[in-house]
Write a protein that holds these residues in place. Sequence first.
Motif, PDB file in Angstrom:
ATOM      1  N   LYS A  12       0.809  -1.216   0.000  1.00  0.00           N
ATOM      2  CA  LYS A  12       0.000   0.000   0.000  1.00  0.00           C
ATOM      3  C   LYS A  12       0.840   1.262   0.000  1.00  0.00           C
ATOM      4  O   LYS A  12       0.471   2.259  -0.650  1.00  0.00           O
ATOM      5  CB  LYS A  12      -0.910  -0.008   1.241  1.00  0.00           C
ATOM      6  CG  LYS A  12      -1.825   1.207   1.332  1.00  0.00           C
ATOM      7  CD  LYS A  12      -2.693   1.130   2.577  1.00  0.00           C
ATOM      8  CE  LYS A  12      -3.595   2.353   2.712  1.00  0.00           C
ATOM      9  NZ  LYS A  12      -4.421   2.305   3.939  1.00  0.00           N
ATOM     10  N   ASN A  13       2.002   1.238   0.669  1.00  0.00           N
ATOM     11  CA  ASN A  13       2.716   2.486   0.946  1.00  0.00           C
ATOM     12  C   ASN A  13       4.074   2.639   0.286  1.00  0.00           C
ATOM     13  O   ASN A  13       4.617   3.748   0.298  1.00  0.00           O
ATOM     14  CB  ASN A  13       2.916   2.632   2.468  1.00  0.00           C
ATOM     15  CG  ASN A  13       1.613   2.672   3.237  1.00  0.00           C
ATOM     16  OD1 ASN A  13       0.611   3.158   2.729  1.00  0.00           O
ATOM     17  ND2 ASN A  13       1.619   2.143   4.444  1.00  0.00           N
ATOM     18  N   ASN A  14       4.663   1.566  -0.253  1.00  0.00           N
ATOM     19  CA  ASN A  14       6.036   1.670  -0.721  1.00  0.00           C
ATOM     20  C   ASN A  14       6.149   2.633  -1.900  1.00  0.00           C
ATOM     21  O   ASN A  14       5.563   2.402  -2.970  1.00  0.00           O
ATOM     22  CB  ASN A  14       6.571   0.288  -1.118  1.00  0.00           C
ATOM     23  CG  ASN A  14       8.032   0.334  -1.490  1.00  0.00           C
ATOM     24  OD1 ASN A  14       8.384   0.433  -2.660  1.00  0.00           O
ATOM     25  ND2 ASN A  14       8.904   0.290  -0.500  1.00  0.00           N
ATOM     26  N   LEU A  15       6.906   3.691  -1.721  1.00  0.00           N
ATOM     27  CA  LEU A  15       7.011   4.744  -2.732  1.00  0.00           C
ATOM     28  C   LEU A  15       7.766   4.279  -3.972  1.00  0.00           C
ATOM     29  O   LEU A  15       7.428   4.671  -5.094  1.00  0.00           O
ATOM     30  CB  LEU A  15       7.707   5.970  -2.128  1.00  0.00           C
ATOM     31  CG  LEU A  15       6.969   6.644  -0.971  1.00  0.00           C
ATOM     32  CD1 LEU A  15       7.762   7.848  -0.478  1.00  0.00           C
ATOM     33  CD2 LEU A  15       5.570   7.074  -1.393  1.00  0.00           C
ATOM     34  N   GLN A  16       8.787   3.453  -3.792  1.00  0.00           N
ATOM     35  CA  GLN A  16       9.551   2.965  -4.941  1.00  0.00           C
ATOM     36  C   GLN A  16       8.677   2.113  -5.846  1.00  0.00           C
ATOM     37  O   GLN A  16       8.746   2.199  -7.081  1.00  0.00           O
ATOM     38  CB  GLN A  16      10.757   2.146  -4.449  1.00  0.00           C
ATOM     39  CG  GLN A  16      11.763   1.818  -5.536  1.00  0.00           C
ATOM     40  CD  GLN A  16      12.988   1.112  -4.986  1.00  0.00           C
ATOM     41  OE1 GLN A  16      13.127   0.935  -3.772  1.00  0.00           O
ATOM     42  NE2 GLN A  16      13.865   0.703  -5.867  1.00  0.00           N
ATOM     43  N   LEU A  17       7.806   1.308  -5.235  1.00  0.00           N
ATOM     44  CA  LEU A  17       6.893   0.466  -6.005  1.00  0.00           C
ATOM     45  C   LEU A  17       5.849   1.317  -6.716  1.00  0.00           C
ATOM     46  O   LEU A  17       5.516   1.078  -7.890  1.00  0.00           O
ATOM     47  CB  LEU A  17       6.222  -0.531  -5.062  1.00  0.00           C
ATOM     48  CG  LEU A  17       5.657  -1.801  -5.683  1.00  0.00           C
ATOM     49  CD1 LEU A  17       6.752  -2.623  -6.339  1.00  0.00           C
ATOM     50  CD2 LEU A  17       4.930  -2.626  -4.628  1.00  0.00           C
ATOM     51  N   ILE A  18       5.332   2.321  -6.019  1.00  0.00           N
ATOM     52  CA  ILE A  18       4.333   3.212  -6.625  1.00  0.00           C
ATOM     53  C   ILE A  18       4.938   3.957  -7.805  1.00  0.00           C
ATOM     54  O   ILE A  18       4.313   4.082  -8.870  1.00  0.00           O
ATOM     55  CB  ILE A  18       3.797   4.200  -5.568  1.00  0.00           C
ATOM     56  CG1 ILE A  18       3.007   3.446  -4.487  1.00  0.00           C
ATOM     57  CG2 ILE A  18       2.911   5.259  -6.218  1.00  0.00           C
ATOM     58  CD1 ILE A  18       2.616   4.309  -3.303  1.00  0.00           C
ATOM     59  N   ALA A  19       6.174   4.456  -7.638  1.00  0.00           N
ATOM     60  CA  ALA A  19       6.832   5.187  -8.719  1.00  0.00           C
ATOM     61  C   ALA A  19       7.061   4.288  -9.934  1.00  0.00           C
ATOM     62  O   ALA A  19       6.866   4.712 -11.084  1.00  0.00           O
ATOM     63  CB  ALA A  19       8.161   5.756  -8.231  1.00  0.00           C
TER      64      ALA A  19
END
Length: 427
Positions: free
Chosen positions: A42-49
């Motif tokens: 839900k929160n990992n920024l590297q994955l979201i990017a």
Amino acid sequence: MRSVLIIVLITALVTGNKVYAQSSNNDTLRLTIKQAEDRFLKNNLQLIAQHYNIGIADAQVITARLFPNPDFNISTGLYNPDTHKLFDHSAGNDEYAGGISQLFTTAGKRNKNIQLAVIGVEQAKYQFFDLLRTLKASLRNDFFTIYFQQQSVKVYATEISSLQKMLKAYKEQNAKGNVAEKDVLGIQSQLYSLQAELANLVVGIDATTSQLQLLIKSKPGVYIEAMYDYQLDGKDVLATVPYQKLLDSAYTNRYDLRLAKSAVAYNDMNLQYQKALAVPDFNLSLGYDKRGSYVVNYNSLGIEFNLPFFNRNQGGIKQANLAIDQGKVQLQGQQDQVENDVSVNYLVASRYEKLSNSFDPKFKGDFTHLVQEVLKNYETRNIGLIEFLYFYDAYKVNAVQLNNIQLSRVAALEQINYVTGTPFFNQ
């Protein structure tokens, strides 16, 4: 006097873990592995990017499907040298010209470019899922490292707490002349050694916790307590999955291998596209000129294309051919890497499984009971202080070593999950 010391020591041993637990309750985040993974997704920024790259690749497909826009031009007379007027639009002197043209691509360039963009979307997805695989493996390894090292911290905390109380009691008795100073120094030396070892262990936990906090995007400074129930003692878990199944799964589910295969397909299509670029495109145009041609109200139809006498995209075609050869070599290297990864990590996991299963499950037993038995021997003077402290140190060494072996076993199974791309051994 000795009875007083025994009571102090037993009390310290019984309450040692409680003291540790209370000290770590301030701003504590208790997590199971499932909760940690949910926060990560839900929160990992590297994955979201990275996920945005899939949308970017999809947009490139849209761009590739678009046709070239037509070109339009119009002009009028600026200055009439006969009438000496600007923008002379009087009867018989007005002049207008205009035209429209459209570029038409040849040799299937547009379709080939679309196919390249579609492969690009596929590659973006593979890159995303490979990043997910890598970060998830890092998350799980960090979680289990924290758990088992926290178990070792409890061993240290128990012994340090009891030795601190014991040292205080011995100092008081030494001041009264009831115990020798060498006994006080022996306890003090053991205490300082344990405190130094604990400090190094906690520093390592802090570093791992910091990595886990970034992965799940938790508030910095929060103490993370890993909640886990280890149930691998005496189990031959590797035997539940045939080796060939592990290898087949790796060939099928490793996204880095899929990405390498996709690169070969991309290079093949790129070669076709580079060859198509050698074929000239052409422009069709329609034009109108009111007075500027050999007749009034002149209408025209035209075609324009370059003559491929010199530039036939020879460099682009050669590069595409070399990229194909390079991609095949890289794919073979990736396949070899996958096979080697499975082989090596299976061997490591097998060794740790045999080592772990060779230990008696009752070894960890009831520590308080063991200490009390030793204390009875100490009280009856069957053993001296040195032997008692030796027992303390031996228990600490073996308990920490067992935690490390269990961590290594779990980490080896997690590594098999990682190299096969499949959660065969979810803990």
